[in-house]
Design a protein around this motif. Structure first.
Motif, short mmCIF file in Angstrom:
data_model
loop_
_atom_site.label_atom_id
_atom_site.label_comp_id
_atom_site.label_asym_id
_atom_site.label_seq_id
_atom_site.Cartn_x
_atom_site.Cartn_y
_atom_site.Cartn_z
N THR A 1 -71.80 1.85 24.26
CA THR A 1 -71.11 3.00 24.83
C THR A 1 -69.72 3.09 24.22
O THR A 1 -69.05 2.08 24.02
CB THR A 1 -70.99 2.86 26.36
OG1 THR A 1 -70.28 1.66 26.68
CG2 THR A 1 -72.37 2.81 27.01
N SER A 2 -69.30 4.29 23.88
CA SER A 2 -67.99 4.53 23.25
C SER A 2 -67.77 3.63 22.03
O SER A 2 -66.77 2.90 21.94
CB SER A 2 -66.86 4.30 24.26
OG SER A 2 -67.02 5.12 25.40
N PRO A 3 -68.68 3.64 21.06
CA PRO A 3 -68.53 2.76 19.89
C PRO A 3 -67.28 3.03 19.07
O PRO A 3 -66.78 2.14 18.39
CB PRO A 3 -69.81 3.05 19.07
CG PRO A 3 -70.25 4.40 19.52
CD PRO A 3 -69.87 4.51 20.96
N LEU A 4 -66.76 4.28 19.14
CA LEU A 4 -65.54 4.57 18.38
C LEU A 4 -64.36 3.74 18.86
O LEU A 4 -63.45 3.42 18.08
CB LEU A 4 -65.21 6.07 18.48
CG LEU A 4 -66.13 7.02 17.70
CD1 LEU A 4 -65.75 8.47 17.96
CD2 LEU A 4 -66.07 6.70 16.21
N VAL A 5 -64.37 3.37 20.15
CA VAL A 5 -63.32 2.51 20.68
C VAL A 5 -63.38 1.15 19.98
O VAL A 5 -62.34 0.59 19.58
CB VAL A 5 -63.47 2.33 22.20
CG1 VAL A 5 -62.48 1.29 22.72
CG2 VAL A 5 -63.28 3.66 22.91
N GLY B 1 -62.22 -3.86 24.45
CA GLY B 1 -63.24 -3.14 23.70
C GLY B 1 -64.65 -3.52 24.12
O GLY B 1 -65.53 -2.66 24.23
N MET C 1 -73.99 2.58 15.24
CA MET C 1 -73.61 3.98 15.47
C MET C 1 -74.45 4.92 14.60
O MET C 1 -74.94 5.95 15.07
CB MET C 1 -72.13 4.18 15.15
CG MET C 1 -71.16 3.61 16.16
SD MET C 1 -69.44 3.81 15.59
CE MET C 1 -69.36 5.60 15.36
N ILE D 1 -65.55 -1.90 27.42
CA ILE D 1 -65.80 -0.47 27.29
C ILE D 1 -67.13 -0.19 26.59
O ILE D 1 -67.90 0.69 27.00
CB ILE D 1 -64.65 0.22 26.53
CG1 ILE D 1 -63.36 0.13 27.36
CG2 ILE D 1 -64.98 1.68 26.23
CD1 ILE D 1 -62.13 0.65 26.63
N THR D 2 -67.42 -0.95 25.53
CA THR D 2 -68.56 -0.64 24.67
C THR D 2 -69.81 -1.46 24.96
O THR D 2 -70.93 -1.03 24.68
CB THR D 2 -68.19 -0.85 23.19
OG1 THR D 2 -67.93 -2.24 22.96
CG2 THR D 2 -66.96 -0.04 22.82
#
Length: 307
Positions: free
Chosen positions: A110-114, A27, A183, A30-31
């Protein structure tokens, strides 16, 4: 408590933390979330900690030697103390450093939902580990409060795992809050603040564990309840009273009892020996972990002088 209950809680925590650590690192990659990175290091530290607790249980089972005539039971205290130090150094210090660094140099996610998805799954796994630790602790906690159990338990593993899991759960909530607020607002400062809060939380838990494990490592005596039972059981039969007594845990499940006891005057030697044996047996029947008992027979000088 036998090592079995503690082992179950430790293994549950180890499996949960190992899986969570991998997920958090993915995570973070990615984020770029500092909260995720702090939580990743936290989970790696926790996984290592559980490994050290299992090591302590293993080495504590070694047989007594001439160099260590009372055995190696305190190995469990030593490794629990090391765990407390690691929790502070690896978890708290790193989280504080990372959080302050990101406050000074904010970076967007980046891609906080992940990150949110991973944190939610991690909360579920940590909850399982925490429930297991609570279930095992209830078997020996008795009527004591949870804080009293942590402060007074002579078995180190369960208080360590309880506080680790509690810290992990609260830390995950803080990380989730930091990522969520970032977010919503688009301001990465909230992620950094969540990281700092995680560092402070881990530091508090580490200090509590260091203090408690240091006390056990130095040597703690019987609880007030056990001490009263021991004295009552000693002062029976041909024993008039306990003149003085000292106790100390030389391992989580092994207590040393040394006492000077006043016997009835003019007892033959064989009856003195029998009175001592009977007193030891009475104590072991009521307090099974009082395994090493050394009794010194004497006369009640106050009675002798008055007569």
């Amino acid at each position: 408590m036998s090592a079995g209950g503690g082992t179950k809680a430790i293994v549950a925590a180890l499996v949960a933390n190992a899986g969570i650590a991998v997920a958090k690192f993915v995570g973070f990659l990615i984020t770029g979330s500092s909260s995720m990175l702090a939580e990743s290091v936290h989970s790696v530290a926790d996984t290592s900690n559980q490994g050290l607790l299992l090591l302590g249980q293993k080495t504590a089972q070694r047989r007594a030697t001439k160099l260590h005539p009372f055995g190696y039971g305190r190995d469990r205290y030593f490794w629990s103390f090391v765990v407390a130090l690691l929790l502070f150094s690896l978890g708290s210090v790193f989280a504080l450093y990372e959080g302050i660094h990101k406050l000074q140099h904010p970076e967007g996610l980046t891609s906080p939902l992940v990150a949110v998805g991973i944190l939610v799954v991690a909360i579920g796994l940590e909850t399982y580990s925490f429930i297991t630790a609570i279930s095992e602790s209830k078997k020996i906690k008795g009527d004591a409060s949870w804080w009293g159990f942590i402060r007074n338990s002579r078995t180190p593993e369960l208080p360590v795992v309880l506080l680790e899991d509690l810290g992990a759960l609260v830390g995950l909530v803080l990380a989730l809050a930091g990522v969520g607020l970032t977010m919503i607002t688009g301001n990465p400062v909230f992620d950094a603040l969540g990281t700092v809060c995680i560092g402070v939380l881990l530091g508090i838990i580490a200090v509590i564990l260091i203090i408690e494990m240091k006390s056990l490592l130095i040597g703690e005596g019987a609880s007030d309840k056990d001490l009263d039972v021991i004295i009552d059981e000693l002062a029976a039969g041909k024993v008039q009273r306990v003149i003085h007594i000292k106790t100390q845990y030389i391992g989580p499940e092994e207590m040393l009892v040394a006492a000077k006891i006043a016997l009835e005057p003019q007892l033959p030697l064989d009856q003195v020996a029998q009175a001592i044996n009977d007193a030891e047996q009475r104590v072991r029947n009521k307090v099974p972990h009082a395994r090493l008992i050394y009794l010194e027979p004497d006369l009640d000088r106050t009675t002798v002088s008055s007569s």
